[in-house]
Design an enzyme around this catalytic site. Structure first.
Site, mmCIF file in Angstrom:
data_model
loop_
_atom_site.group_PDB
_atom_site.id
_atom_site.type_symbol
_atom_site.label_atom_id
_atom_site.label_comp_id
_atom_site.label_asym_id
_atom_site.label_seq_id
_atom_site.Cartn_x
_atom_site.Cartn_y
_atom_site.Cartn_z
ATOM 1 N N GLN A 11 0.822 -1.208 0.000
ATOM 2 C CA GLN A 11 0.000 0.000 0.000
ATOM 3 C C GLN A 11 0.861 1.265 0.000
ATOM 4 O OE1 GLN A 11 -3.988 -0.090 2.104
ATOM 5 N NE2 GLN A 11 -2.823 -1.425 3.466
ATOM 6 N N THR A 100 4.747 -0.013 13.538
ATOM 7 C CA THR A 100 3.327 -0.178 13.806
ATOM 8 C C THR A 100 2.925 0.138 15.238
ATOM 9 O OG1 THR A 100 1.568 -1.866 13.858
ATOM 10 C CG2 THR A 100 3.779 -2.619 14.274
ATOM 11 N N TYR A 124 3.121 -10.662 15.685
ATOM 12 C CA TYR A 124 3.364 -9.577 14.738
ATOM 13 C C TYR A 124 3.985 -8.370 15.452
ATOM 14 C CZ TYR A 124 2.352 -5.567 11.722
ATOM 15 O OH TYR A 124 2.460 -4.407 10.985
ATOM 16 N N LYS A 128 7.799 -6.874 14.927
ATOM 17 C CA LYS A 128 8.004 -5.495 14.476
ATOM 18 C C LYS A 128 8.839 -4.706 15.480
ATOM 19 C CE LYS A 128 6.610 -3.597 11.321
ATOM 20 N NZ LYS A 128 7.276 -3.341 10.013
#
Length: 290
Positions: A11, A100, A124, A128
């Site tokens: 994206q 994030t 996740y 990260k």
């Protein structure tokens, strides 16, 4: 100015590649072109291209799958950034790395600042956060951009999912007790470009972590309401599905989601004059999300 972009088909990566095409010599790669978990391959690309900047938009972002694909998640989200940072340090480049809100525990209702305690609640988030540490440890000139609730015209995201569901569903149940700032992918791209341009203009940044996300803060339920109302107004939807707000406990997922993803974006505004993403303005172009 030479910029290496990883994750160029994601994206943010797609927007960034388009954004920089006219003003920089770019090498845009995705995993088919460069496996960032292959240290030798990373160094070879850096030796050949000699970038001034590397923007790492590559990540293993399948949050629920990460609970099972633990090794893969850490390879892509920790080891990949480590190798990129090492290569950047070796050739004197600046690394800009996207992270994030999942690095936080998600408790409370206040705004998370860059210096607040991290406490990831899923694989996740853990991977990260490990990637952030790897970038900090291995490249002196680093800018880490934490963001949240990313959406855009490219790739899969909440906006596209809602519009797709509206085609076949008369009623939808949406989580109403998780809050954050939806963030338009192009605005993230613009922020990264502005950071690069600031450095190119000779302004010495404060290296480290910055938050960038959207305002106003909303729940997923409120975000969905706005999406459907906008789509109806723009003629994309004839009717709006009946929406019901449900608690997180009624929608169990393999990975725990943060209840609070509100990020304080004052630091990036003070340092780079970058304002939070205006996600409502981004949805005026809702036809492009179909």
């Amino acid at each position: 100015m030479k910029v290496l972009i990883t994750g160029c088909n994601g994206q943010v990566g797609k927007c960034l590649t388009k954004n920089l095409a006219e003003n920089a010599e770019i090498l845009a790669v995705d995993y088919q072109d460069l496996d960032i978990t292959d240290q030798a391959a990373v160094f070879n690309v850096f030796l050949d291209f000699q970038p001034d900047y590397i923007v790492n938009a590559a990540a293993h972002t399948a949050v629920d799958r990460a609970e099972e694909e633990v090794d893969l998640s850490f390879k892509v989200n920790r080891d990949g950034p480590k190798f990129l940072a090492e290569a950047a340090q070796a050739c004197g480049a600046v690394i800009l790395h996207i992270s994030t809100d999942y690095v936080f525990g998600g408790e409370g209702s206040g705004l998370y600042t860059e210096s607040d305690k991290t406490d990831p609640q899923c694989v996740y988030g853990e991977s990260k956060l490990a990637g952030e540490a790897a970038v900090v440890e291995n490249c002196e000139n680093h800018l880490i951009l934490r963001t949240a609730w990313v959406f855009g015209e490219h790739g899969n995201n909440f906006v596209k999912t809602m519009l797709k569901l509206a085609e076949t569903r008369d009623a939808l149940s949406i989580v109403g007790d998780q809050f954050g700032g939806p963030t338009y992918a192009k605005d993230i791209s613009d922020a990264l470009v502005k950071m690069i341009e600031s450095i190119e203009a000779g302004k010495q940044p404060e290296w480290g972590v910055y938050h960038f996300s959207g305002l106003p803060h909303v729940s997923w339920f409120e975000f969905a309401e706005y999406i459907f109302n906008t789509a109806h107004k723009e003629g994309i939807l004839d009717t709006i599905p009946q929406l019901t707000s449900i608690p997180t406990s009624s929608y169990p997922t393999p990975a725990k989601r943060p209840e609070n993803s509100r990020l304080d974006c004052q630091k990036i505004e003070n340092q780079f004059q970058i304002k939070p993403s205006d996600w409502q303005a981004a949805l005026t172009n809702i036809q492009a999300y179909k």
